[in-house]
Scaffold this motif. Structure first.
Motif, mmCIF file in Angstrom:
data_model
loop_
_atom_site.group_PDB
_atom_site.id
_atom_site.type_symbol
_atom_site.label_atom_id
_atom_site.label_comp_id
_atom_site.label_asym_id
_atom_site.label_seq_id
_atom_site.Cartn_x
_atom_site.Cartn_y
_atom_site.Cartn_z
ATOM 1 N N ARG A 1 0.762 -1.227 -0.021
ATOM 2 C CA ARG A 1 0.037 -0.073 -0.014
ATOM 3 C C ARG A 1 1.032 1.274 -0.071
ATOM 4 O O ARG A 1 0.789 2.206 -0.665
ATOM 5 C CB ARG A 1 -1.173 0.057 1.237
ATOM 6 N N TRP A 2 1.803 1.216 0.716
ATOM 7 C CA TRP A 2 2.802 2.424 0.890
ATOM 8 C C TRP A 2 3.458 2.501 -0.555
ATOM 9 O O TRP A 2 3.784 3.721 -1.158
ATOM 10 C CB TRP A 2 4.064 2.118 1.863
ATOM 11 N N MET A 3 4.021 1.293 -1.297
ATOM 12 C CA MET A 3 4.677 1.755 -2.541
ATOM 13 C C MET A 3 3.831 2.326 -3.551
ATOM 14 O O MET A 3 3.903 2.952 -4.549
ATOM 15 C CB MET A 3 5.230 0.402 -2.964
ATOM 16 N N GLN A 4 2.326 1.962 -3.437
ATOM 17 C CA GLN A 4 1.197 2.358 -4.481
ATOM 18 C C GLN A 4 1.148 3.893 -4.306
ATOM 19 O O GLN A 4 1.232 4.544 -5.295
ATOM 20 C CB GLN A 4 0.012 1.869 -4.055
ATOM 21 N N VAL A 5 1.099 4.557 -3.271
ATOM 22 C CA VAL A 5 1.117 5.933 -3.209
ATOM 23 C C VAL A 5 2.515 6.573 -3.203
ATOM 24 O O VAL A 5 2.717 7.627 -3.842
ATOM 25 C CB VAL A 5 0.337 6.425 -2.071
ATOM 26 N N GLY A 6 3.520 5.811 -2.735
ATOM 27 C CA GLY A 6 4.756 6.494 -2.718
ATOM 28 C C GLY A 6 5.315 6.347 -3.962
ATOM 29 O O GLY A 6 6.282 7.379 -4.194
ATOM 30 N N SER A 7 5.083 5.677 -4.774
ATOM 31 C CA SER A 7 5.535 5.821 -6.268
ATOM 32 C C SER A 7 5.031 7.402 -6.816
ATOM 33 O O SER A 7 5.742 7.506 -7.961
ATOM 34 C CB SER A 7 4.918 4.546 -7.086
ATOM 35 N N GLU B 1 5.893 -12.787 -4.373
ATOM 36 C CA GLU B 1 5.824 -12.481 -5.745
ATOM 37 C C GLU B 1 4.546 -11.489 -5.752
ATOM 38 O O GLU B 1 4.730 -10.455 -6.831
ATOM 39 C CB GLU B 1 5.499 -13.689 -6.532
ATOM 40 N N ARG B 2 3.468 -11.469 -5.062
ATOM 41 C CA ARG B 2 2.439 -10.802 -5.314
ATOM 42 C C ARG B 2 2.840 -9.161 -4.907
ATOM 43 O O ARG B 2 2.376 -8.427 -5.759
ATOM 44 C CB ARG B 2 1.402 -11.253 -4.467
ATOM 45 N N VAL B 3 3.476 -8.952 -3.850
ATOM 46 C CA VAL B 3 3.870 -7.665 -3.580
ATOM 47 C C VAL B 3 4.947 -7.255 -4.397
ATOM 48 O O VAL B 3 4.847 -5.741 -4.907
ATOM 49 C CB VAL B 3 4.453 -7.695 -2.094
ATOM 50 N N GLU B 4 5.775 -8.029 -4.913
ATOM 51 C CA GLU B 4 6.790 -7.657 -5.797
ATOM 52 C C GLU B 4 6.190 -6.954 -7.063
ATOM 53 O O GLU B 4 6.441 -6.141 -7.711
ATOM 54 C CB GLU B 4 7.724 -8.726 -6.173
ATOM 55 N N LYS B 5 5.238 -7.588 -7.470
ATOM 56 C CA LYS B 5 4.445 -7.486 -8.879
ATOM 57 C C LYS B 5 3.724 -6.178 -8.530
ATOM 58 O O LYS B 5 3.631 -5.062 -9.631
ATOM 59 C CB LYS B 5 3.460 -8.581 -9.397
ATOM 60 N N ILE B 6 2.973 -5.766 -7.443
ATOM 61 C CA ILE B 6 2.448 -4.616 -7.198
ATOM 62 C C ILE B 6 3.407 -3.527 -7.448
ATOM 63 O O ILE B 6 3.230 -2.555 -7.777
ATOM 64 C CB ILE B 6 1.618 -4.636 -5.683
ATOM 65 N N CYS B 7 4.546 -3.607 -6.469
ATOM 66 C CA CYS B 7 5.553 -2.683 -6.606
ATOM 67 C C CYS B 7 5.827 -2.463 -8.078
ATOM 68 O O CYS B 7 6.114 -1.173 -8.538
ATOM 69 C CB CYS B 7 6.937 -2.864 -5.711
ATOM 70 N N ARG B 8 6.237 -3.220 -8.940
ATOM 71 C CA ARG B 8 6.730 -3.297 -10.033
ATOM 72 C C ARG B 8 5.547 -2.414 -11.008
ATOM 73 O O ARG B 8 5.951 -1.522 -11.648
ATOM 74 C CB ARG B 8 6.956 -4.536 -10.996
ATOM 75 N N ASP B 9 4.291 -2.795 -10.859
ATOM 76 C CA ASP B 9 3.262 -2.271 -11.610
ATOM 77 C C ASP B 9 3.031 -0.838 -11.184
ATOM 78 O O ASP B 9 3.110 0.172 -12.241
ATOM 79 C CB ASP B 9 2.109 -3.046 -11.271
ATOM 80 N N TYR B 10 3.316 -0.185 -10.051
ATOM 81 C CA TYR B 10 3.086 1.166 -9.637
ATOM 82 C C TYR B 10 4.422 2.021 -9.677
ATOM 83 O O TYR B 10 4.390 3.003 -10.490
ATOM 84 C CB TYR B 10 2.506 1.223 -8.309
ATOM 85 N N LEU B 11 5.625 1.038 -9.867
ATOM 86 C CA LEU B 11 6.866 1.887 -10.330
ATOM 87 C C LEU B 11 6.763 2.113 -11.848
ATOM 88 O O LEU B 11 7.042 3.322 -12.359
ATOM 89 C CB LEU B 11 8.068 1.154 -9.839
ATOM 90 N N ARG B 12 6.220 1.377 -12.329
ATOM 91 C CA ARG B 12 6.001 1.385 -13.892
ATOM 92 C C ARG B 12 5.295 2.480 -14.235
ATOM 93 O O ARG B 12 5.252 3.362 -15.296
ATOM 94 C CB ARG B 12 5.511 0.254 -14.545
#
Length: 301
Positions: free
Chosen positions: A56-62, A85-96
């Motif tokens: 959740r923090w990566m979503q908004v932090g990105s 893997e689930r969190v890693e993909k979420i982080c990747r998607d929001y950084l993209r």
């Protein structure tokens, strides 16, 4: 005067849901105080983040103006791949998402450098006559077009979002919603509620793994039905030549389902590229492609 020289962050926060929540008004307050290049340590500096909190923090932090992960030597390792893997993909998607939105964000940085305008803005900044925005600390405008309403509580997959007067589009589904209204946004772990104001023109670029991986080609313009405009700023991204006028300004204007791309101004010429125009909320939904030659264009949408 610190805003002239460096970024700022919220200090040694903790991996607590309360500090994720607090980062939203902190960033807005700093922006209003002239320090727009600001963020909080994603995941928390002290203590140990849970997988859910980190996602959740990566979503908004990105989308913080200053986006970085940073943690104390005595906390657990907090790289995105440490949480499964689930969190890693979420982080990747929001950084993209951040990288795709760099043309939009970079233009907001230019506006801030010229006029002191915040990049992250509290809701009342654009809706000063709407008293319902005065105490909204948990949703933020990025520029005047994108509304972010993150999840900041544990075990939560929905939240109330206030959409001010006008029409709004769900960024993920294109659903059109009339304000002023409160809605319940459904947000499983993979989704952070995100909305776009009607009349917005959002410039974006290709998927990137790092900012300098490839040039801004093609340039994509997501155009949302309504009336509005945006000023795209570009420079070479490497040097200080922009201080000598080597930059480009392109006004993008939507009126009556017509997108007007004004003639490019300035001494910087981006590489040869196509412009991909994606209409949202219009009868004609076909993607349009044009060559970017820097000349004025009017596209019927």
């Amino acid at each position: 005067g610190m805003q002239k020289f460096s970024a700022g962050w919220s200090g040694d926060n903790h991996a607590w849901w309360e500090h994720l929540e607090t980062s939203l008004p902190q960033a807005c307050n700093m922006g209003l105080s002239g320090v727009s290049f600001f963020g909080a340590d994603i995941g928390g500096f002290n203590s140990d983040a849970s997988p859910e909190l980190f996602a959740r923090w990566m979503q908004v932090g990105s989308l913080y103006p200053f986006a970085r992960g940073h943690s104390h030597t005595d906390s657990i390792y907090q790289e995105p791949w440490r949480f499964g893997e689930r969190v890693e993909k979420i982080c990747r998607d929001y950084l993209r998402l951040r990288y795709r939105l760099l043309p939009y964000l970079y233009s907001l940085f230019y506006e801030s450098s010229q006029h002191g305008t915040p990049i992250w803005r509290p809701m009342f900044y654009h809706y000063p006559n709407d008293e319902r925005t005065y105490h909204l600390h948990d949703q933020v405008m990025i520029g005047d077009s994108i509304l972010v309403a993150p999840i900041y509580k544990a075990n939560c997959d929905r939240r109330v979002v206030y959409l001010p007067q006008g029409e709004w589009f769900d960024y993920w589904t294109d659903e059109k919603i009339a304000g002023a209204t409160h809605i319940t946004a459904h947000a499983p772990l993979e989704v952070m509620p995100l909305y776009v104001r009607a009349g917005a023109v959002i410039p974006s670029g290709p998927d990137l793994n790092y900012a300098d991986e490839k040039p801004l080609s093609p340039l994509t313009l997501d155009v949302y039905a309504g009336e509005g405009e945006f000023t795209l700023y570009e420079d070479d991204g490497h040097t200080f030549e922009y201080e000598k006028g080597v930059f480009a300004i392109t006004r993008l204007e939507i009126r009556d389902s017509r997108l007007k791309i004004h003639k490019r101004e300035g001494n910087y010429a981006p590489p040869s590229r196509k412009i991909i125009i994606r209409p949202h909320g219009m009868e004609k939904r076909d993607t349009v492609e044009v060559e970017d030659d820097g000349e004025e264009k009017i596209i019927i949408l």
